[in-house]
Design a protein around this motif. Sequence first.
Motif, PDB file in Angstrom:
ATOM      1  N   ARG A 310       0.830  -1.210   0.000  1.00  0.00           N
ATOM      2  CA  ARG A 310       0.000   0.000   0.000  1.00  0.00           C
ATOM      3  C   ARG A 310       0.866   1.263   0.000  1.00  0.00           C
ATOM      4  NH1 ARG A 310      -5.231   1.097   3.899  1.00  0.00           N
ATOM      5  NH2 ARG A 310      -5.922   3.004   2.862  1.00  0.00           N
ATOM      6  N   LYS A 311       1.959   1.224   0.734  1.00  0.00           N
ATOM      7  CA  LYS A 311       2.852   2.382   0.772  1.00  0.00           C
ATOM      8  C   LYS A 311       3.446   2.654  -0.596  1.00  0.00           C
ATOM      9  CE  LYS A 311       6.961   4.204   3.132  1.00  0.00           C
ATOM     10  NZ  LYS A 311       8.001   3.902   4.152  1.00  0.00           N
ATOM     11  N   ARG A 312       3.769   1.598  -1.334  1.00  0.00           N
ATOM     12  CA  ARG A 312       4.418   1.778  -2.638  1.00  0.00           C
ATOM     13  C   ARG A 312       3.423   2.118  -3.745  1.00  0.00           C
ATOM     14  NH1 ARG A 312       8.636   1.668  -5.671  1.00  0.00           N
ATOM     15  NH2 ARG A 312       8.868   0.393  -7.550  1.00  0.00           N
ATOM     16  N   PHE A 313       2.228   1.500  -3.737  1.00  0.00           N
ATOM     17  CA  PHE A 313       1.317   1.649  -4.864  1.00  0.00           C
ATOM     18  C   PHE A 313       0.028   2.395  -4.536  1.00  0.00           C
ATOM     19  CE2 PHE A 313       3.646  -2.402  -5.718  1.00  0.00           C
ATOM     20  CZ  PHE A 313       4.401  -1.928  -6.781  1.00  0.00           C
ATOM     21  N   GLY A 314      -0.168   2.746  -3.272  1.00  0.00           N
ATOM     22  CA  GLY A 314      -1.340   3.535  -2.927  1.00  0.00           C
ATOM     23  C   GLY A 314      -2.630   2.753  -2.814  1.00  0.00           C
ATOM     24  N   GLU A 315      -2.549   1.435  -2.797  1.00  0.00           N
ATOM     25  CA  GLU A 315      -3.730   0.609  -2.625  1.00  0.00           C
ATOM     26  C   GLU A 315      -3.314  -0.743  -2.060  1.00  0.00           C
ATOM     27  OE1 GLU A 315      -5.504   0.047  -6.453  1.00  0.00           O
ATOM     28  OE2 GLU A 315      -3.942  -1.303  -7.163  1.00  0.00           O
ATOM     29  N   LEU A 316      -4.272  -1.471  -1.496  1.00  0.00           N
ATOM     30  CA  LEU A 316      -3.989  -2.795  -0.968  1.00  0.00           C
ATOM     31  C   LEU A 316      -3.864  -3.800  -2.106  1.00  0.00           C
ATOM     32  CD1 LEU A 316      -6.477  -2.829   2.036  1.00  0.00           C
ATOM     33  CD2 LEU A 316      -3.984  -2.689   2.178  1.00  0.00           C
ATOM     34  N   PRO A 317      -3.093  -4.875  -1.918  1.00  0.00           N
ATOM     35  CA  PRO A 317      -3.000  -5.894  -2.977  1.00  0.00           C
ATOM     36  C   PRO A 317      -4.349  -6.492  -3.330  1.00  0.00           C
ATOM     37  CG  PRO A 317      -1.978  -6.645  -0.914  1.00  0.00           C
ATOM     38  CD  PRO A 317      -2.226  -5.183  -0.768  1.00  0.00           C
ATOM     39  N   SER A 318      -5.226  -6.631  -2.350  1.00  0.00           N
ATOM     40  CA  SER A 318      -6.556  -7.177  -2.632  1.00  0.00           C
ATOM     41  C   SER A 318      -7.354  -6.249  -3.548  1.00  0.00           C
ATOM     42  CB  SER A 318      -7.320  -7.394  -1.321  1.00  0.00           C
ATOM     43  OG  SER A 318      -7.410  -6.179  -0.580  1.00  0.00           O
ATOM     44  N   GLN A 319      -7.099  -4.934  -3.443  1.00  0.00           N
ATOM     45  CA  GLN A 319      -7.787  -3.986  -4.316  1.00  0.00           C
ATOM     46  C   GLN A 319      -7.301  -4.129  -5.758  1.00  0.00           C
ATOM     47  OE1 GLN A 319      -6.762  -0.545  -1.745  1.00  0.00           O
ATOM     48  NE2 GLN A 319      -8.940  -0.081  -1.732  1.00  0.00           N
ATOM     49  N   THR A 320      -5.997  -4.337  -5.920  1.00  0.00           N
ATOM     50  CA  THR A 320      -5.461  -4.564  -7.271  1.00  0.00           C
ATOM     51  C   THR A 320      -6.111  -5.795  -7.876  1.00  0.00           C
ATOM     52  OG1 THR A 320      -3.309  -3.637  -6.606  1.00  0.00           O
ATOM     53  CG2 THR A 320      -3.370  -4.939  -8.627  1.00  0.00           C
ATOM     54  N   LEU A 321      -6.196  -6.852  -7.109  1.00  0.00           N
ATOM     55  CA  LEU A 321      -6.745  -8.110  -7.599  1.00  0.00           C
ATOM     56  C   LEU A 321      -8.232  -7.982  -7.905  1.00  0.00           C
ATOM     57  CD1 LEU A 321      -5.990 -11.058  -8.181  1.00  0.00           C
ATOM     58  CD2 LEU A 321      -6.592 -11.598  -5.801  1.00  0.00           C
TER      59      LEU A 321
END
Length: 346
Positions: A310-321
């Motif tokens: 989240r710190k690197r991409f601004g969202e949780l991995p579950s949100q990306t998925l």
Amino acid sequence: MPQASWNAFDHLSFAGTDLQELSTSLSRLHSRIDVRPEGSRKAQYQINMVRARGISIIASVYDGDFSIHFPASAETITVLIPLAESATVTVADRKLPSIQNQGILFDGQSNGQLRIAGPRTHLCLRVPHLEFARRIEARLNASLRGRLRFANEIDLSQGSGMDVALLAMTMHHGLMGETLRKSPRALGHLLGAMLELLIDAIPHNYSQEFSRDRKSPVPWHVKRAIHYMHGNISQVMTLKEIADACGVSPRTLQDGFRKFRMTTPMAYLEHLRLDVVRQELSSAHPDQSVRTIAQKWGFTHVGRFSGQYRKRFGELPSQTLSRIGENPVGAGKIEISRSQRMALAE
């Protein structure tokens, strides 16, 4: 909706005088755009838009008296390149003239407004923030520290800025006709050149490091460490193990990374792994587990991994998925092969 690639993109072409229809049409590619009349003068517009890999290119010809309002979107950078006549852009309550030889960039942290008063022709790019960040990381061969920040104004009168303006004219002409819409691969190459020129033309918080990086060749042991990381990216490794593989002490390796990559070896490795995880999440089936993918690439503590992601991409991995499951177009992000990533260390 077609898979996002420059051989299959979304295309939208329209013209008219109704501002509500203009608002609806613009919102088809980027939601919640609002168009408002500002006077009694009748509006006219002709627009051609294409979208792929999350990037939109909008070639516009306007006339009338109205304003276009863009909602804040921290993930998107908007670049406006004027080709004829003037307009006014408001960014964070700051009014900027959008005139010949002066482009405008706003990074989506605040709402933006484009005020049209009379005739106007421009090219507009809406690009994921991550796309610019990845290109700068590739140039520096280093992970960015914190958010990439650009200046709002672009000098189009000289150097790379002049090349941006000339290329924008070519793209606008090709989109308003049929040339580039019939040759999406050519459009993709032109866009890539445009983004690289913009990175050179717009001052940002890594501009000085480009110059420093050219003057200071990367030491062999730092290059070798990066190659070692890529070759063993899914394996557990320690600083000492990496240093031993390079034939130097851990302290020498630490000093080399701090001086030439502006980070530590282990932080660099973490960013490499996060990038690989994001790439896999962006093409994974929604039923796949974030935990499984994270552990595959060396993240054993899922809670800590989620915070790092989240710190690197601004969202949780579950949100990306989950976003991929809702909108497969998101899966079309640029993929970098292992051999290409390793070549960046050279």
